[in-house]
Design a protein around this motif. Structure first.
Motif, short mmCIF file in Angstrom:
data_model
loop_
_atom_site.label_atom_id
_atom_site.label_comp_id
_atom_site.label_asym_id
_atom_site.label_seq_id
_atom_site.Cartn_x
_atom_site.Cartn_y
_atom_site.Cartn_z
N TYR A 16 0.83 -1.20 0.00
CA TYR A 16 0.00 0.00 0.00
C TYR A 16 0.87 1.25 0.00
O TYR A 16 1.74 1.41 0.84
N ASP A 17 0.64 2.13 -0.96
CA ASP A 17 1.31 3.42 -1.03
C ASP A 17 0.28 4.48 -0.65
O ASP A 17 -0.56 4.88 -1.46
N ALA A 18 0.34 4.92 0.61
CA ALA A 18 -0.66 5.87 1.13
C ALA A 18 -0.57 7.23 0.44
O ALA A 18 -1.60 7.87 0.21
N ALA A 19 0.63 7.66 0.11
CA ALA A 19 0.80 8.98 -0.51
C ALA A 19 0.12 9.07 -1.87
O ALA A 19 -0.48 10.09 -2.21
N ARG A 20 0.18 7.98 -2.63
CA ARG A 20 -0.42 7.97 -3.98
C ARG A 20 -1.77 7.28 -4.03
O ARG A 20 -2.40 7.24 -5.08
N GLN A 21 -2.20 6.70 -2.89
CA GLN A 21 -3.45 5.95 -2.85
C GLN A 21 -3.46 4.85 -3.91
O GLN A 21 -4.33 4.78 -4.78
N GLU A 22 -2.43 3.99 -3.86
CA GLU A 22 -2.27 2.90 -4.81
C GLU A 22 -1.86 1.62 -4.09
O GLU A 22 -1.29 1.66 -3.01
N LEU A 23 -2.14 0.51 -4.75
CA LEU A 23 -1.62 -0.78 -4.34
C LEU A 23 -0.58 -1.17 -5.36
O LEU A 23 -0.86 -1.22 -6.56
N VAL A 24 0.63 -1.43 -4.91
CA VAL A 24 1.76 -1.65 -5.80
C VAL A 24 2.13 -3.13 -5.85
O VAL A 24 2.28 -3.78 -4.82
N SER A 25 2.25 -3.64 -7.07
CA SER A 25 2.76 -4.99 -7.31
C SER A 25 4.16 -4.84 -7.86
O SER A 25 4.36 -4.49 -9.02
N LYS A 26 5.15 -5.09 -7.01
CA LYS A 26 6.55 -4.98 -7.44
C LYS A 26 6.86 -6.07 -8.47
O LYS A 26 7.61 -5.84 -9.41
N ALA A 27 6.28 -7.25 -8.32
CA ALA A 27 6.53 -8.36 -9.24
C ALA A 27 6.04 -8.04 -10.65
O ALA A 27 6.70 -8.37 -11.63
N ALA A 28 4.89 -7.41 -10.77
CA ALA A 28 4.32 -7.09 -12.08
C ALA A 28 4.76 -5.72 -12.58
O ALA A 28 4.58 -5.39 -13.75
N ALA A 31 1.07 -0.34 -10.52
CA ALA A 31 0.46 0.30 -9.37
C ALA A 31 -1.03 0.47 -9.66
O ALA A 31 -1.41 1.15 -10.62
N TYR A 32 -1.86 -0.17 -8.86
CA TYR A 32 -3.31 -0.13 -9.05
C TYR A 32 -3.90 0.99 -8.21
O TYR A 32 -3.61 1.11 -7.03
N PRO A 33 -4.76 1.82 -8.80
CA PRO A 33 -5.34 2.94 -8.05
C PRO A 33 -6.40 2.47 -7.04
O PRO A 33 -7.00 1.41 -7.20
N ILE A 34 -6.59 3.31 -6.03
CA ILE A 34 -7.68 3.12 -5.08
C ILE A 34 -8.58 4.34 -5.23
O ILE A 34 -8.13 5.47 -5.05
N ARG A 35 -9.83 4.11 -5.60
CA ARG A 35 -10.78 5.21 -5.81
C ARG A 35 -11.98 5.03 -4.89
O ARG A 35 -12.64 3.99 -4.94
N GLY A 36 -12.23 6.02 -4.08
CA GLY A 36 -13.36 5.95 -3.16
C GLY A 36 -13.24 4.78 -2.19
O GLY A 36 -14.24 4.22 -1.78
N GLY A 37 -11.99 4.43 -1.86
CA GLY A 37 -11.75 3.33 -0.94
C GLY A 37 -11.82 1.95 -1.58
O GLY A 37 -11.67 0.94 -0.90
#
Length: 50
Positions: A16-28, A31-37
């Motif tokens: 979880y990257d709180a600053a960018r509101q993303e979930l990061v897959s280092k393997a792939a 960075a997947y966005p988080i919108r409205g939680g």
């Protein structure tokens, strides 16, 4: 809840990257966005990591 989420491509854990509101897959390299939680785990919506 984060422990239950994995990258849809690699099936590896996401960070979880709180600053960018993303979930990061280092393997792939995505960075997947988080919108409205809600995490958007769709490749077309993901940002490529450099």
């Amino acid at each position: 809840m984060l422990e239950a989420l994995v990258c849809p491509f690699t099936q590896t854990a996401l960070c979880y990257d709180a600053a960018r509101q993303e979930l990061v897959s280092k393997a792939a390299g995505l960075a997947y966005p988080i919108r409205g939680g809600i995490p958007i785990l769709i490749a077309d919506e993901a940002r490529r990591l450099k």
